[in-house]
Design a protein around this motif. Sequence first.
Motif, PDB file in Angstrom:
ATOM      1  N   ARG A  37      14.056 -26.921 -25.206  1.00  0.00           N
ATOM      2  CA  ARG A  37      13.066 -27.470 -26.134  1.00  0.00           C
ATOM      3  C   ARG A  37      13.603 -28.507 -27.115  1.00  0.00           C
ATOM      4  O   ARG A  37      12.827 -29.195 -27.767  1.00  0.00           O
ATOM      5  CB  ARG A  37      12.430 -26.341 -26.954  1.00  0.00           C
ATOM      6  CG  ARG A  37      11.361 -25.563 -26.225  1.00  0.00           C
ATOM      7  CD  ARG A  37      10.671 -24.609 -27.206  1.00  0.00           C
ATOM      8  NE  ARG A  37      10.071 -25.330 -28.318  1.00  0.00           N
ATOM      9  CZ  ARG A  37       8.832 -25.787 -28.335  1.00  0.00           C
ATOM     10  NH1 ARG A  37       8.059 -25.627 -27.276  1.00  0.00           N
ATOM     11  NH2 ARG A  37       8.357 -26.409 -29.382  1.00  0.00           N
ATOM     12  N   ASP A  68       6.792 -24.338 -23.936  1.00  0.00           N
ATOM     13  CA  ASP A  68       5.620 -23.884 -24.676  1.00  0.00           C
ATOM     14  C   ASP A  68       5.300 -24.914 -25.759  1.00  0.00           C
ATOM     15  O   ASP A  68       5.766 -24.825 -26.893  1.00  0.00           O
ATOM     16  CB  ASP A  68       5.901 -22.515 -25.301  1.00  0.00           C
ATOM     17  CG  ASP A  68       4.696 -21.982 -26.073  1.00  0.00           C
ATOM     18  OD1 ASP A  68       3.572 -22.493 -25.851  1.00  0.00           O
ATOM     19  OD2 ASP A  68       4.877 -21.076 -26.902  1.00  0.00           O
ATOM     20  N   SER A  69       4.545 -25.935 -25.383  1.00  0.00           N
ATOM     21  CA  SER A  69       4.190 -26.997 -26.315  1.00  0.00           C
ATOM     22  C   SER A  69       2.854 -27.576 -25.898  1.00  0.00           C
ATOM     23  O   SER A  69       2.154 -27.026 -25.053  1.00  0.00           O
ATOM     24  CB  SER A  69       5.286 -28.065 -26.338  1.00  0.00           C
ATOM     25  OG  SER A  69       5.060 -29.002 -27.373  1.00  0.00           O
ATOM     26  N   SER A  70       2.492 -28.712 -26.480  1.00  0.00           N
ATOM     27  CA  SER A  70       1.215 -29.343 -26.153  1.00  0.00           C
ATOM     28  C   SER A  70       1.341 -30.851 -26.302  1.00  0.00           C
ATOM     29  O   SER A  70       2.243 -31.355 -26.992  1.00  0.00           O
ATOM     30  CB  SER A  70       0.102 -28.842 -27.077  1.00  0.00           C
ATOM     31  OG  SER A  70       0.337 -29.272 -28.407  1.00  0.00           O
ATOM     32  N   ASP A  71       0.434 -31.563 -25.670  1.00  0.00           N
ATOM     33  CA  ASP A  71       0.402 -33.021 -25.778  1.00  0.00           C
ATOM     34  C   ASP A  71       0.260 -33.418 -27.244  1.00  0.00           C
ATOM     35  O   ASP A  71       0.951 -34.332 -27.722  1.00  0.00           O
ATOM     36  CB  ASP A  71      -0.765 -33.561 -24.950  1.00  0.00           C
ATOM     37  CG  ASP A  71      -0.984 -35.050 -25.168  1.00  0.00           C
ATOM     38  OD1 ASP A  71      -0.076 -35.833 -24.853  1.00  0.00           O
ATOM     39  OD2 ASP A  71      -2.067 -35.417 -25.670  1.00  0.00           O
ATOM     40  N   GLU A  72      -0.598 -32.732 -27.985  1.00  0.00           N
ATOM     41  CA  GLU A  72      -0.831 -33.057 -29.392  1.00  0.00           C
ATOM     42  C   GLU A  72       0.439 -32.874 -30.226  1.00  0.00           C
ATOM     43  O   GLU A  72       0.777 -33.729 -31.050  1.00  0.00           O
ATOM     44  CB  GLU A  72      -1.949 -32.170 -29.954  1.00  0.00           C
ATOM     45  CG  GLU A  72      -2.280 -32.454 -31.415  1.00  0.00           C
ATOM     46  CD  GLU A  72      -3.338 -31.521 -31.969  1.00  0.00           C
ATOM     47  OE1 GLU A  72      -3.790 -31.762 -33.104  1.00  0.00           O
ATOM     48  OE2 GLU A  72      -3.711 -30.551 -31.280  1.00  0.00           O
ATOM     49  N   TRP A  73       1.158 -31.760 -30.004  1.00  0.00           N
ATOM     50  CA  TRP A  73       2.370 -31.496 -30.791  1.00  0.00           C
ATOM     51  C   TRP A  73       3.423 -32.554 -30.517  1.00  0.00           C
ATOM     52  O   TRP A  73       4.052 -33.074 -31.451  1.00  0.00           O
ATOM     53  CB  TRP A  73       2.921 -30.112 -30.446  1.00  0.00           C
ATOM     54  CG  TRP A  73       4.077 -29.702 -31.307  1.00  0.00           C
ATOM     55  CD1 TRP A  73       4.022 -29.026 -32.484  1.00  0.00           C
ATOM     56  CD2 TRP A  73       5.478 -29.962 -31.064  1.00  0.00           C
ATOM     57  NE1 TRP A  73       5.288 -28.844 -32.993  1.00  0.00           N
ATOM     58  CE2 TRP A  73       6.199 -29.412 -32.144  1.00  0.00           C
ATOM     59  CE3 TRP A  73       6.174 -30.610 -30.046  1.00  0.00           C
ATOM     60  CZ2 TRP A  73       7.590 -29.483 -32.223  1.00  0.00           C
ATOM     61  CZ3 TRP A  73       7.564 -30.689 -30.129  1.00  0.00           C
ATOM     62  CH2 TRP A  73       8.254 -30.125 -31.200  1.00  0.00           C
ATOM     63  N   ASN A  98       2.960 -35.918 -21.197  1.00  0.00           N
ATOM     64  CA  ASN A  98       3.262 -34.743 -22.011  1.00  0.00           C
ATOM     65  C   ASN A  98       2.732 -33.472 -21.361  1.00  0.00           C
ATOM     66  O   ASN A  98       3.358 -32.411 -21.458  1.00  0.00           O
ATOM     67  CB  ASN A  98       2.665 -34.900 -23.409  1.00  0.00           C
ATOM     68  CG  ASN A  98       3.400 -35.930 -24.238  1.00  0.00           C
ATOM     69  OD1 ASN A  98       4.557 -36.251 -23.976  1.00  0.00           O
ATOM     70  ND2 ASN A  98       2.733 -36.478 -25.246  1.00  0.00           N
ATOM     71  N   ASP A  99       1.584 -33.563 -20.718  1.00  0.00           N
ATOM     72  CA  ASP A  99       1.046 -32.394 -20.020  1.00  0.00           C
ATOM     73  C   ASP A  99       1.982 -31.957 -18.895  1.00  0.00           C
ATOM     74  O   ASP A  99       2.157 -30.755 -18.649  1.00  0.00           O
ATOM     75  CB  ASP A  99      -0.345 -32.694 -19.464  1.00  0.00           C
ATOM     76  CG  ASP A  99      -1.413 -32.774 -20.551  1.00  0.00           C
ATOM     77  OD1 ASP A  99      -1.215 -32.136 -21.608  1.00  0.00           O
ATOM     78  OD2 ASP A  99      -2.413 -33.480 -20.347  1.00  0.00           O
ATOM     79  N   CYS A 134       4.818 -30.099 -20.484  1.00  0.00           N
ATOM     80  CA  CYS A 134       4.411 -28.799 -21.034  1.00  0.00           C
ATOM     81  C   CYS A 134       4.240 -27.716 -19.971  1.00  0.00           C
ATOM     82  O   CYS A 134       3.973 -26.554 -20.309  1.00  0.00           O
ATOM     83  CB  CYS A 134       3.127 -28.955 -21.845  1.00  0.00           C
ATOM     84  SG  CYS A 134       3.366 -29.903 -23.368  1.00  0.00           S
ATOM     85  N   GLN A 135       4.388 -28.069 -18.719  1.00  0.00           N
ATOM     86  CA  GLN A 135       4.443 -27.042 -17.684  1.00  0.00           C
ATOM     87  C   GLN A 135       5.734 -26.229 -17.804  1.00  0.00           C
ATOM     88  O   GLN A 135       5.803 -25.098 -17.332  1.00  0.00           O
ATOM     89  CB  GLN A 135       4.391 -27.680 -16.296  1.00  0.00           C
ATOM     90  CG  GLN A 135       3.103 -28.424 -15.976  1.00  0.00           C
ATOM     91  CD  GLN A 135       3.154 -29.071 -14.604  1.00  0.00           C
ATOM     92  OE1 GLN A 135       3.445 -28.409 -13.606  1.00  0.00           O
ATOM     93  NE2 GLN A 135       2.894 -30.361 -14.552  1.00  0.00           N
TER      94      GLN A 135
END
Length: 355
Positions: free
Chosen positions: A166, A42-47, A34-35, A38-39
């Motif tokens: 996205r 605009d997101s995150s591993d948690e989301w 996920n990281d 996310c490059q």
Amino acid sequence: MSTETVPSLKQAPVREYSRIVGIGAYRPEVIVTNDDVCQWIDSSDEWIRQRTGIVTRHRAPREVSVVDMAEGAARDALKSAGIEASQLGAVIVSTVSLPYATPSAAALLTDRIGATPAPAFDISAACAGYCYGIAQADALVRSGAAEYVLVVGAEKLSDLIDNTERTISFLLGDGAGAVVIGPSDTPGIGPSVWGSDGSKWDTIGMTHSLLEVRDLSLAAESDGRTAAAVLETEAKLWPTLRQDGQTVFRWAVWEMAKVAQRALDAAGVTVDDLSAFVPHQANMRIIDEMAKQLKMPESVVIARDIADAGNTSAASIPLATHRLLKEHPELSGKLSLQIGFGAGLVFGAQVVVLP
């Protein structure tokens, strides 16, 4: 009025039942976290974990094709079934990511594995493609048209995504799963419940048609742009996948549980008779909600391959089933409910006896 007798036609010997006799899988070695994703967005591993349940997904390197992955899964399935490719009476490949409109992936796969001259064809039914293939293989075997049929779901969806998009790009992975369907003395594949809803045809699809790309490219040429500028225009317009996520989520959650129940009813079983549930690996929340609506007992093992593999479209169910049997060999010979659903919108479901 003619009294001439019409000669009767010879019919192939009909078999009453079919079943899955072998299963195989191919998972590309490249793992995308996920990281990594996310490059680009605009997101995150948690989301991503919270909204989809996905932690990683497999992606094939540039030199590995849809047919390469299909071949790996097919050879694995043939070995599992204990038969030679020459015994196959048909080869079916479900895919939406072959970079050729024609010829089919199945024709090349048939040659590679040594199944020539078996009839070979592709299915374009997105995430329901594997279940569509099972429906057709079951019919071919029981009608006597083939003794053994190879069904493959193979996708290289990484070729069809815009990493900055996205709605779907972060969900998708690559891979292939395959099964061999053969004759059986007892019921091994329940009646298929399948269908479509073309009124939602544009809910999941491509950003452009190839004709649009061609027309815009020709327009760029007529404007006197340089060859480099035309190529840049074509690259930007390369058709990629996108979806209306909310519409898809609602449809999958509320309508597909009904289809799954119809498949159970058609097979004459209840959720209490199941040992496994293998839904299309689209989203972990969809999987959990479907299980809840079906009132799935805790004794039923639910496939959640999506956490490590992402959404692999037509490859999703056979990959998830393969992993389930590897982790839970005691499920062999037990009943599993499988359901696929996706772009079109299309759906298909069956209760099967696990190999």
